[in-house]
Motif scaffolding. Structure first.
Motif, PDB file in Angstrom:
ATOM      1  N   ASP B  43       0.800  -1.229   0.000  1.00  0.00           N
ATOM      2  CA  ASP B  43       0.000   0.000   0.000  1.00  0.00           C
ATOM      3  C   ASP B  43       0.835   1.282   0.000  1.00  0.00           C
ATOM      4  OD1 ASP B  43      -2.838  -0.629  -0.049  1.00  0.00           O
ATOM      5  OD2 ASP B  43      -2.487  -1.655   1.865  1.00  0.00           O
ATOM      6  N   PRO B  44       1.726   1.440  -0.989  1.00  0.00           N
ATOM      7  CA  PRO B  44       2.583   2.638  -0.978  1.00  0.00           C
ATOM      8  C   PRO B  44       1.791   3.932  -1.159  1.00  0.00           C
ATOM      9  CG  PRO B  44       2.843   1.433  -3.042  1.00  0.00           C
ATOM     10  CD  PRO B  44       2.018   0.562  -2.130  1.00  0.00           C
ATOM     11  N   GLU B  45       0.712   3.893  -1.981  1.00  0.00           N
ATOM     12  CA  GLU B  45      -0.025   5.137  -2.239  1.00  0.00           C
ATOM     13  C   GLU B  45      -0.669   5.639  -0.951  1.00  0.00           C
ATOM     14  OE1 GLU B  45      -0.505   2.091  -3.557  1.00  0.00           O
ATOM     15  OE2 GLU B  45      -1.423   2.200  -5.538  1.00  0.00           O
ATOM     16  N   TRP B  46      -1.374   4.732  -0.284  1.00  0.00           N
ATOM     17  CA  TRP B  46      -2.094   5.127   0.934  1.00  0.00           C
ATOM     18  C   TRP B  46      -1.108   5.611   1.994  1.00  0.00           C
ATOM     19  CZ3 TRP B  46      -2.451   4.151   6.124  1.00  0.00           C
ATOM     20  CH2 TRP B  46      -3.619   4.622   6.765  1.00  0.00           C
ATOM     21  N   CYS B  47      -0.029   4.878   2.160  1.00  0.00           N
ATOM     22  CA  CYS B  47       0.922   5.235   3.222  1.00  0.00           C
ATOM     23  C   CYS B  47       1.579   6.581   2.932  1.00  0.00           C
ATOM     24  CB  CYS B  47       1.974   4.144   3.394  1.00  0.00           C
ATOM     25  SG  CYS B  47       1.275   2.639   4.113  1.00  0.00           S
ATOM     26  N   THR B  48       1.916   6.829   1.646  1.00  0.00           N
ATOM     27  CA  THR B  48       2.532   8.113   1.314  1.00  0.00           C
ATOM     28  C   THR B  48       1.535   9.255   1.526  1.00  0.00           C
ATOM     29  OG1 THR B  48       3.792   6.931  -0.362  1.00  0.00           O
ATOM     30  CG2 THR B  48       3.893   9.324  -0.444  1.00  0.00           C
ATOM     31  N   ASP B  49       0.301   9.040   1.092  1.00  0.00           N
ATOM     32  CA  ASP B  49      -0.723  10.074   1.302  1.00  0.00           C
ATOM     33  C   ASP B  49      -0.891  10.399   2.785  1.00  0.00           C
ATOM     34  OD1 ASP B  49      -1.276  10.539  -1.298  1.00  0.00           O
ATOM     35  OD2 ASP B  49      -3.031   9.198  -1.413  1.00  0.00           O
ATOM     36  N   ARG B  50      -0.944   9.335   3.579  1.00  0.00           N
ATOM     37  CA  ARG B  50      -1.135   9.524   5.018  1.00  0.00           C
ATOM     38  C   ARG B  50       0.031  10.324   5.591  1.00  0.00           C
ATOM     39  NH1 ARG B  50      -3.388  10.728   8.408  1.00  0.00           N
ATOM     40  NH2 ARG B  50      -4.399   9.739  10.193  1.00  0.00           N
ATOM     41  N   ALA B  51       1.244   9.981   5.144  1.00  0.00           N
ATOM     42  CA  ALA B  51       2.434  10.694   5.626  1.00  0.00           C
ATOM     43  C   ALA B  51       2.372  12.158   5.198  1.00  0.00           C
ATOM     44  CB  ALA B  51       3.696  10.031   5.084  1.00  0.00           C
ATOM     45  N   MET B  52       1.919  12.409   3.960  1.00  0.00           N
ATOM     46  CA  MET B  52       1.824  13.795   3.475  1.00  0.00           C
ATOM     47  C   MET B  52       0.845  14.581   4.346  1.00  0.00           C
ATOM     48  SD  MET B  52       1.920  12.928  -0.599  1.00  0.00           S
ATOM     49  CE  MET B  52       1.757  14.548  -1.318  1.00  0.00           C
ATOM     50  N   THR B  53      -0.278  13.959   4.682  1.00  0.00           N
ATOM     51  CA  THR B  53      -1.255  14.625   5.543  1.00  0.00           C
ATOM     52  C   THR B  53      -0.647  14.937   6.908  1.00  0.00           C
ATOM     53  OG1 THR B  53      -2.845  13.159   4.495  1.00  0.00           O
ATOM     54  CG2 THR B  53      -3.649  14.489   6.340  1.00  0.00           C
ATOM     55  N   LEU B  54       0.062  13.960   7.445  1.00  0.00           N
ATOM     56  CA  LEU B  54       0.658  14.158   8.768  1.00  0.00           C
ATOM     57  C   LEU B  54       1.680  15.287   8.744  1.00  0.00           C
ATOM     58  CD1 LEU B  54       1.179  10.430   9.882  1.00  0.00           C
ATOM     59  CD2 LEU B  54      -0.448  12.065  10.849  1.00  0.00           C
ATOM     60  N   VAL B  55       2.518  15.299   7.690  1.00  0.00           N
ATOM     61  CA  VAL B  55       3.542  16.344   7.598  1.00  0.00           C
ATOM     62  C   VAL B  55       2.879  17.713   7.456  1.00  0.00           C
ATOM     63  CG1 VAL B  55       5.396  17.266   6.147  1.00  0.00           C
ATOM     64  CG2 VAL B  55       5.376  14.837   6.757  1.00  0.00           C
ATOM     65  N   ALA B  56       1.788  17.753   6.662  1.00  0.00           N
ATOM     66  CA  ALA B  56       1.071  19.025   6.481  1.00  0.00           C
ATOM     67  C   ALA B  56       0.553  19.540   7.817  1.00  0.00           C
ATOM     68  CB  ALA B  56      -0.075  18.830   5.501  1.00  0.00           C
ATOM     69  N   SER B  57       0.265  18.631   8.746  1.00  0.00           N
ATOM     70  CA  SER B  57      -0.247  19.099  10.031  1.00  0.00           C
ATOM     71  C   SER B  57       0.822  19.056  11.125  1.00  0.00           C
ATOM     72  CB  SER B  57      -1.476  18.283  10.435  1.00  0.00           C
ATOM     73  OG  SER B  57      -1.152  16.912  10.446  1.00  0.00           O
ATOM     74  N   GLY B  58       2.099  19.150  10.722  1.00  0.00           N
ATOM     75  CA  GLY B  58       3.136  19.382  11.730  1.00  0.00           C
ATOM     76  C   GLY B  58       4.080  18.238  12.008  1.00  0.00           C
ATOM     77  N   ALA B  59       3.847  17.066  11.401  1.00  0.00           N
ATOM     78  CA  ALA B  59       4.761  15.952  11.662  1.00  0.00           C
ATOM     79  C   ALA B  59       6.110  16.205  11.003  1.00  0.00           C
ATOM     80  CB  ALA B  59       4.164  14.647  11.139  1.00  0.00           C
ATOM     81  N   LEU B  60       7.155  15.626  11.596  1.00  0.00           N
ATOM     82  CA  LEU B  60       8.477  15.666  10.985  1.00  0.00           C
ATOM     83  C   LEU B  60       8.670  14.378  10.206  1.00  0.00           C
ATOM     84  CD1 LEU B  60      10.805  16.870  13.885  1.00  0.00           C
ATOM     85  CD2 LEU B  60      10.210  18.132  11.809  1.00  0.00           C
ATOM     86  N   ALA B  61       9.400  14.466   9.081  1.00  0.00           N
ATOM     87  CA  ALA B  61       9.696  13.237   8.348  1.00  0.00           C
ATOM     88  C   ALA B  61      11.078  13.354   7.728  1.00  0.00           C
ATOM     89  CB  ALA B  61       8.648  12.990   7.264  1.00  0.00           C
ATOM     90  N   VAL B  62      11.798  12.251   7.725  1.00  0.00           N
ATOM     91  CA  VAL B  62      13.085  12.212   7.024  1.00  0.00           C
ATOM     92  C   VAL B  62      13.033  11.096   5.984  1.00  0.00           C
ATOM     93  CG1 VAL B  62      14.401  13.150   8.962  1.00  0.00           C
ATOM     94  CG2 VAL B  62      14.159  10.667   8.731  1.00  0.00           C
ATOM     95  N   LYS B  63      14.052  11.081   5.124  1.00  0.00           N
ATOM     96  CA  LYS B  63      14.037  10.168   3.983  1.00  0.00           C
ATOM     97  C   LYS B  63      14.745   8.856   4.308  1.00  0.00           C
ATOM     98  CE  LYS B  63      14.993  11.858  -0.286  1.00  0.00           C
ATOM     99  NZ  LYS B  63      15.879  12.282  -1.395  1.00  0.00           N
ATOM    100  N   GLY B  64      14.188   7.759   3.831  1.00  0.00           N
ATOM    101  CA  GLY B  64      14.846   6.468   3.952  1.00  0.00           C
ATOM    102  C   GLY B  64      15.369   6.007   2.607  1.00  0.00           C
TER     103      GLY B  64
END
Lengths: 474, 246
Positions: B43-64
């Motif tokens: 489920d790469p699409e769903w997981c990426t979308d979810r991460a994008m939403t989280l980052v938009a609302s303040g989450a931090l993310a780094v690249k793997g």
């Protein structure tokens, strides 16, 4: 890193007089505008940035102490960072440590037993919070004005839920030589029974005025306790009762598996001298002879450890104190037989449980207390005999079975009080059948279930199937 | 402030949502994603979308490294990983690819550093698999606590005042104080593909007020993920791995 001195201000605390200068730390009186309680600050004496053991010991205290609660530990008011000045601020417990009391040992029996029981209580409270002290000694025990013993100095302690920073740091055994347990000397740091040994050594000292293994200065001297038994307390003072010698020598057993398995079990015996089962330990008149000691030396000299402890929480949980409240009235015979069966089944899964059988004599709320006269005495004895008869088939080993006849106008309350006082872990009791009266007046078992400080299992006879309405078909 | 640190989600929707549901009940102020949002899972699409939403609302993310491999086909990988990435690449939208490509290699918050692999050369994706392997990270930053992932096996290492590093025992579910006399490196276990013998999703919570770190495990419906993986024709070892956690 700052060094403490009178007048130093840190995180709102102001240092007053220096109360104590020890080898590893200094203790200061401190004040804080937001706290009225008298407080002390402990600051480790770090000689330079490379003083490993002192730093780790203090790190351990800083991790463990803020997690402890209750009357048997000092309340922590603040903890300071190593970046500026490491410290721990706690409430001040007035009065010195037990060191002063121990300097005047031997003490009278009543004092010895009282101090021993209070220390056992404090220790059990600590163990229940998943901490093994590992450096119990008179200097590390304070007493509140209200009587509770307070354990201090957790620099060598082990918290079951936290990483053991000390295990990685030291290559020699850690502890205080007169009190250190054999397995702790062999580098075990996860056996709560090591504290039982240290407590036994302290009670020995308080009762006899001598330390059971002297005060060895070299590791070789400490190791001797693996085979050299202490002089029995009664050989030093015949006035010490056999039951106390039994308790002390049991706590000082070399193999942890032969000691009291929890501090609560030791406390139980200290509170009930008359019921202590006397074994060879109680009757031992002198230290073992050369031949016996030599045999033990051959066996022990190469020993590297005893069996691993079963884990801290399981250790406490698997040596529980079970209270069995038995109703001995004739119409309750089927129920008490059924209860006995339940106790037996429970002992299959908890073989180390200690069973306290209890029967309550209901006394009048007002009026002459029936049990103070002769008739009362014989009633008491009759009940005790009946209780022992009831429990005989449990066939429990040494010291694991005790009896008590309680008296009171309110049987439920008597059971609850007894359970609270003796740190019972689990109550088993029967419940009479259903009846309308009981529903409105309340039953003893429901009162105990509602108010007991521990788990309660209520045993009820299976309901008989209802009488058939019609005639059986021929 | 309570931070939830999640890593190596690997396109496992069931595990990711189970952890997010769990977080919803634990009073989390901020989420940190340590990379590898995609790869391996179905489920790469769903997981990426979810991460994008989280980052938009303040989450931090780094690249793997798997996120990186989406935009960089030259990234070196094992054959199973490569097959999964090639299966993943055409499924992602341009926006999703752009999001993954734009993720930074490291992120910081106060005295915390977040990175996918070893902190001394984040783009080389070095595994931190032992206390000694953590030395490089401690040397590369002044951060008091370093969080990384990549290994899929949780680990906690302390570095004391003398610079001695030691792995500390982890007790899942219990709060461990990150005493301030030491610096710490936490390898957070994988959400979407644990490899430490427990199939339940791994993550960590840091409470900065009490300065305590808790490694947690959340069970999830791995059967569904496995069925999707097989239906998608992804390599079978990936399915086995989810069921056994090794």
């Amino acid at each position: 890193m700052r060094r403490p001195q009178e007048g130093t201000e840190i995180d709102g605390f102001t240092l007053g007089a220096c109360l104590h200068k020890g080898g590893f730390a200094t203790i200061w009186q401190v004040t804080h505008p937001l706290h009225r309680t008298p407080m002390v600050m402990k600051v480790p004496t770090i000689l330079d940035g490379d003083d490993g053991p002192t730093i780790v010991g203090f790190e351990v205290e800083q991790m463990i102490m803020p997690r402890l609660t209750g009357p048997h530990v000092p309340r922590v008011m603040g903890v300071g960072d190593f970046a500026d000045m490491p410290y721990i601020v706690t409430e001040q417990i007035p009065g010195g440590s037990l060191l002063d009391l121990f300097r005047t040992a031997p003490r009278p029996l009543s004092e010895v037993v009282e101090a021993a029981a209070r220390m056992a209580q404090a220790l059990h409270d600590l163990h229940k919070q998943h901490v093994i002290h590992l450096d119990l000694k008179p200097a590390n025990v304070l007493q509140r004005a209200t009587g509770e013993m307070v354990l201090i100095d957790f620099g060598l302690s082990r918290h079951d839920d936290l990483p053991d920073l000390l295990a990685e740091e030291f290559t020699i055994p850690m502890g205080t030589w007169p009190y250190i347990a054999p397995e702790q000397f062999l580098r075990r740091r996860d056996d709560l029974r090591s504290d039982i040994f240290a407590l036994g050594a302290m009670v020995y000292e308080l009762a006899t005025g001598r330390q059971p293994f002297g005060a060895p200065e070299k590791l070789r001297g400490v190791r001797r306790r693996l085979w050299r038994d202490p002089v029995p307390p009664r050989a030093l003072d015949p006035a010490i009762p056999e039951w106390l010698q039994e308790i002390i020598l049991r706590a000082l057993e070399v193999d942890p598996a032969r000691r009291f398995q929890t501090a609560a079990q030791m406390l139980f015996d200290l509170q009930r001298p008359a019921q202590v089962t006397l074994t060879d330990r109680a009757h031992k008149a002198r230290a073992d002879g050369a031949a016996t000691v030599f045999r033990r030396w051959r066996k022990m000299r190469r020993i590297t450890g005893f069996g691993p402890p079963p884990g801290m929480q399981t250790q406490i949980a698997r040596a529980p104190i079970l209270l069995v409240a038995v109703d001995l009235s004739p119409d309750m015979e089927p129920l008490s037989r059924y209860l006995l069966g339940s106790v037996k089944r429970m002992l299959v899964i908890e073989p180390e449980a200690r069973v306290a059988c209890v029967n309550v004599i209901r006394t009048a709320r007002i009026g002459i207390d029936v049990t103070t006269d002769d008739a009362g005495n014989s009633l008491h004895v009759a009940r005790l005999v009946a209780l022992k008869h009831w429990a005989a088939s449990l066939e429990l080993p040494e010291g694991l079975l005790t009896y008590a006849i309680l008296e009171g106008p309110d049987p439920g309350q008597a059971i609850i009080d007894y359970a609270t006082h003796t740190h019972v872990d689990h109550i088993l009791m029967g419940a009479r059948g259903h009846s309308q009266t009981r529903r409105y007046l309340g039953s003893v078992s429901s009162q105990v279930v509602a108010e007991a400080p521990c788990s309660v299992s209520v045993i009820r006879l299976p309901a008989r199937p209802p009488e058939p309405v019609g005639r059986p078909v021929a | 402030m309570r931070l939830a640190i999640l890593t190596d989600i690997h396109a496992n929707r069931e595990a990711f949502s189970a952890v997010l549901d769990d977080l919803a009940e634990r009073g989390i102020d901020r989420i940190v994603l340590l990379g590898d949002l995609v790869g391996y899972g179905p489920d790469p699409e769903w997981c990426t979308d979810r991460a994008m939403t989280l980052v938009a609302s303040g989450a931090l993310a780094v690249k793997g490294n798997h996120d990186h491999a989406i935009g960089d086909p030259t990234e070196s990988m094992g054959s199973t990983a490569r097959r999964a990435i090639e299966w993943t690449r055409p499924r992602l939208s341009e926006a999703q690819k752009a999001f993954l490509a734009a993720l930074p290699l490291t992120a910081t918050a106060d005295d915390l550093l977040f990175v996918h692999a070893s902190a001394d050369s984040p783009a080389d994706w070095v595994y931190v698999t032992s206390d000694l392997a953590a030395l490089g990270s401690f040397g590369a930053t002044k951060a008091r606590v370093i969080f990384c992932g990549h290994v899929h096996v949780p680990m906690l290492v302390s570095c004391d005042l003398r610079g001695t590093v030691r792995a500390q025992e982890i007790k899942p579910g219990l709060a461990l104080p990150l005493i301030r006399s030491r610096r710490w490196l936490a390898v957070v276990g994988s959400v979407g593909q644990p490899r430490d013998g427990t199939p339940a999703a791994g993550y960590a919570i840091l409470d900065t007020a009490t300065n305590e770190l808790t490694f947690r495990r959340t069970p999830y419906d791995s059967g569904t993920t496995v069925a999707k993986l097989r239906a998608a024709g992804l390599p079978e070892p990936l399915a086995t791995r989810l069921m056994t956690g090794v």
